[in-house]
Design a protein around this motif. Structure first.
Motif, PDB file in Angstrom:
ATOM      1  N   GLN A 114      -4.892  92.027  68.379  1.00  0.00           N
ATOM      2  CA  GLN A 114      -4.132  92.461  67.125  1.00  0.00           C
ATOM      3  C   GLN A 114      -4.854  92.182  65.849  1.00  0.00           C
ATOM      4  N   LYS A 117      -7.315  91.680  62.513  1.00  0.00           N
ATOM      5  CA  LYS A 117      -6.690  92.339  61.405  1.00  0.00           C
ATOM      6  C   LYS A 117      -7.734  90.894  60.287  1.00  0.00           C
ATOM      7  N   GLU A 176     -10.908  91.763  60.302  1.00  0.00           N
ATOM      8  CA  GLU A 176     -12.041  92.873  59.544  1.00  0.00           C
ATOM      9  C   GLU A 176     -11.568  92.315  57.812  1.00  0.00           C
TER      10      GLU A 176
END
Length: 247
Positions: A237, A241, A244
């Protein structure tokens, strides 16, 4: 005197939660129509079912979807790589149908917002958990198989997993996300990620939650049956992130 509205339970709660979201985009992503009752079942996580009078959940459909997915991917890899040994295509298949591979596909079709979850899972960001996304993806494939048969279900699999099939490698079943995250952080000249894990439940059935932080900022949260898998999910995760942010 105003009467307090009673909390809906059972089928009423199920229908209200389902009807609060437009499912047309999801069905368009799948490329098939599904009967309302079958679609509801495929999207009902056990946490929602248990909180609302022990409703049916999607685990039986998940069982079917796992079989449809495995055979569809295995056969396609067999066709794509006629000269590769069994050991290679077996690893390719395992990587594609892993929890991480399924969760990636689920995010591509924005599946999380459609899943019916209990309050506990909603509070712990269940819509973003790899395990829940992966299981629900399999349940949807099981639903497609039940209504339309294997050939249609296989077509859905090949369409959703087309990119992963085209770029499959024999690197192994699970990517080491902690190493991948660290390499990304090093490239950005940022410090190593730190992990904090906790557990709950009886010794024979513990659930671990891990947080991945970078310079004090929470970047990822993972849940798993042991500390290692929870930290891997948290790292995954966190990596997403970071990527992104760069995009």
């Amino acid at each position: 005197m105003t009467r307090r509205k009673s909390r809906l339970t059972g089928e009423e709660a199920l229908n209200e939660a389902f009807d609060s979201v437009d499912h047309v985009p999801l069905l368009e992503s799948l490329g098939v129509e599904l009967d309302r009752d079958l679609l509801i079942l495929a999207l009902t996580h056990r946490s929602f079912a248990n909180e609302n009078g022990t409703l049916p959940n999607n685990e039986r459909l998940e069982f079917l979807g796992d079989a449809v997915l495995g055979l569809s991917v295995a056969n396609k890899l067999y066709e794509l790589h006629p000269s590769r040994p069994e050991s290679d295509i077996s690893k390719m298949r395992a990587s594609i149908v892993s929890r991480y591979g399924l969760a990636d596909v689920a995010r591509e079709i924005d599946l999380g917002k459609f899943i019916l979850l209990g309050k506990g899972e909603l509070l712990t960001e269940g819509r973003g958990k790899d395990s829940i996304l992966a299981d629900t993806t399999e349940a949807l494939l099981g639903a497609v198989f039940r209504q339309h048969g294997f050939e249609t279900a296989r077509g859905v699999v090949l369409r959703l997993f087309a990119d992963k099939l085209a770029h499959a490698t024999a690197r192994g079943i699970h990517q080491d996300w902690k190493t991948t995250l660290q390499e990304e952080l090093a490239h950005r000249k940022r410090p190593m990620a730190e992990y904090v894990a906790s557990s709950e439940g009886p010794d024979h059935d513990q659930v671990f939650t891990a947080l991945a932080t970078v310079e004090g900022e929470e970047m990822g949260r993972g849940v798993g049956p042991n500390k290692k898998l929870a930290e891997q999910e948290a790292a995954h995760q966190a990596y997403r992130k970071l990527r992104e942010k760069r995009a």
